[in-house]
Design an enzyme around this catalytic site. Structure first.
Site, short mmCIF file in Angstrom:
data_model
loop_
_atom_site.label_atom_id
_atom_site.label_comp_id
_atom_site.label_asym_id
_atom_site.label_seq_id
_atom_site.Cartn_x
_atom_site.Cartn_y
_atom_site.Cartn_z
N ASN A 74 4.24 -1.05 1.40
CA ASN A 74 4.68 -0.40 0.16
C ASN A 74 6.03 -0.92 -0.36
O ASN A 74 6.41 -0.66 -1.50
CB ASN A 74 4.75 1.13 0.33
CG ASN A 74 3.39 1.80 0.31
OD1 ASN A 74 3.20 2.86 0.88
ND2 ASN A 74 2.41 1.18 -0.35
N ASP A 114 -3.82 9.05 -1.40
CA ASP A 114 -3.90 7.99 -2.41
C ASP A 114 -4.18 8.57 -3.79
O ASP A 114 -4.83 9.60 -3.91
CB ASP A 114 -5.02 7.01 -1.99
CG ASP A 114 -4.92 5.68 -2.73
OD1 ASP A 114 -3.89 5.44 -3.40
OD2 ASP A 114 -5.87 4.90 -2.65
#
Ligand code: FPP
Length: 244
Positions: free
Chosen positions: A58, A10
């Site tokens: 996503n 991340d």
């Protein structure tokens, strides 16, 4: 057996933003970090490394960003094949291949097939992966098998933990021992939900593009100092409950 480490990579967007760059530039750097980590991992007693590349959520990002990440995956699969061959790395996939762009799905299937016989570290690319989605797909696969088996035997067969485990995307891969998340967030984000029941978590404040092999070594070292009990009592406590 060596360790299974999962990484939630991340902070690519924040890395780019902090430099006034496009988010895509952060993903490009993120890919460089991922390559370095794969290269370092096999020398650290890691037998399985699962990288969370793209989640089932996503797709909510812009078409441009999704397209860019898919392009990076295409490049990675092509460019790293010789590295995998030299280092006997087996590449595998977790997630729903059927909903990926057909050429990406084909490239993944090919790399998985071409590296199938390698007995070194296994790198599992979680791509269009969601933990809930994997469990739902596992249950459906199990039900399809059970429907056939129970009509043949005339008996009802029930779902249990073993049945679900057996129908996960990579049933022979052991549960993760350690899950690392970068960029300081304390969330699982739908990563290896079923498999992470007893995983240890390690959160790093560093953004993913800044991650190096030294950070991985530090995470593994911190993990090795922890005592894992898997729900049982502390082995250093005697039967009367007094610490030994
Ligand atoms: C998280 O950062 C990163 C991603 C969703 C994409 C990960 C992709 C790569 C590292 C490149 C491909 C790698 C391989 C191995 C093929 P973010 O965009 O969520 O960052 P932010 O939270 O700061 O916005």
């Amino acid at each position: 057996m060596g360790l299974h480490v999962g990484i939630i990579m991340d902070g690519n967007g924040r890395w780019a933003q902090a430099r006034g760059l496009m988010r895509t530039q952060g993903h490009r750097e993120g890919l460089q970090a991922a390559k370095q980590i794969v290269k370092a991992a096999s020398g650290m007693g890691i037998d399985f490394l699962t990288l969370y590349v793209f989640s089932t959520e996503n797709w909510k990002r812009t078409v441009e960003e999704v397209g860019f990440i898919m392009d990076l995956v295409r490049q990675y699969l092509k460019a790293e094949f010789s590295f995998c061959r030299e280092n006997h790395i087996r590449v595998r996939h977790a997630g729903d291949l059927s909903k990926l762009p057909p050429d990406v799905a084909k490239d993944i299937a090919e790399v998985c097939k071409d590296t199938e016989m390698f007995a070194g570290m296994q790198v599992i690319l979680a791509l269009n992966y969601g933990g809930r989605d994997e469990i739902v797909r596992a249950v459906n696969k199990a039900l399809a098998g059970i429907a056939g088996a129970s009509s043949a035997s005339g008996r009802a067969i029930e779902i249990n933990e073993n049945v679900i485990t057996k129908h996960l995307d990579n049933p022979d891969v052991p549960d993760p021992d350690l899950i690392i998340r970068t960029a300081g967030e304390y969330r699982t984000s739908n990563f290896l939900l079923w498999e992470s029941a007893y995983a240890e978590y390690y959160i790093s404040d560093k953004l993913w593009p800044d991650w190096t092999s030294a950070d991985l070594a530090e995470a593994v070292e911190s993990f090795q100092k922890r005592e894992r009990r898997f729900g049982a009592v502390n082995s250093a406590i005697d039967e009367a409950g007094a610490p030994l």
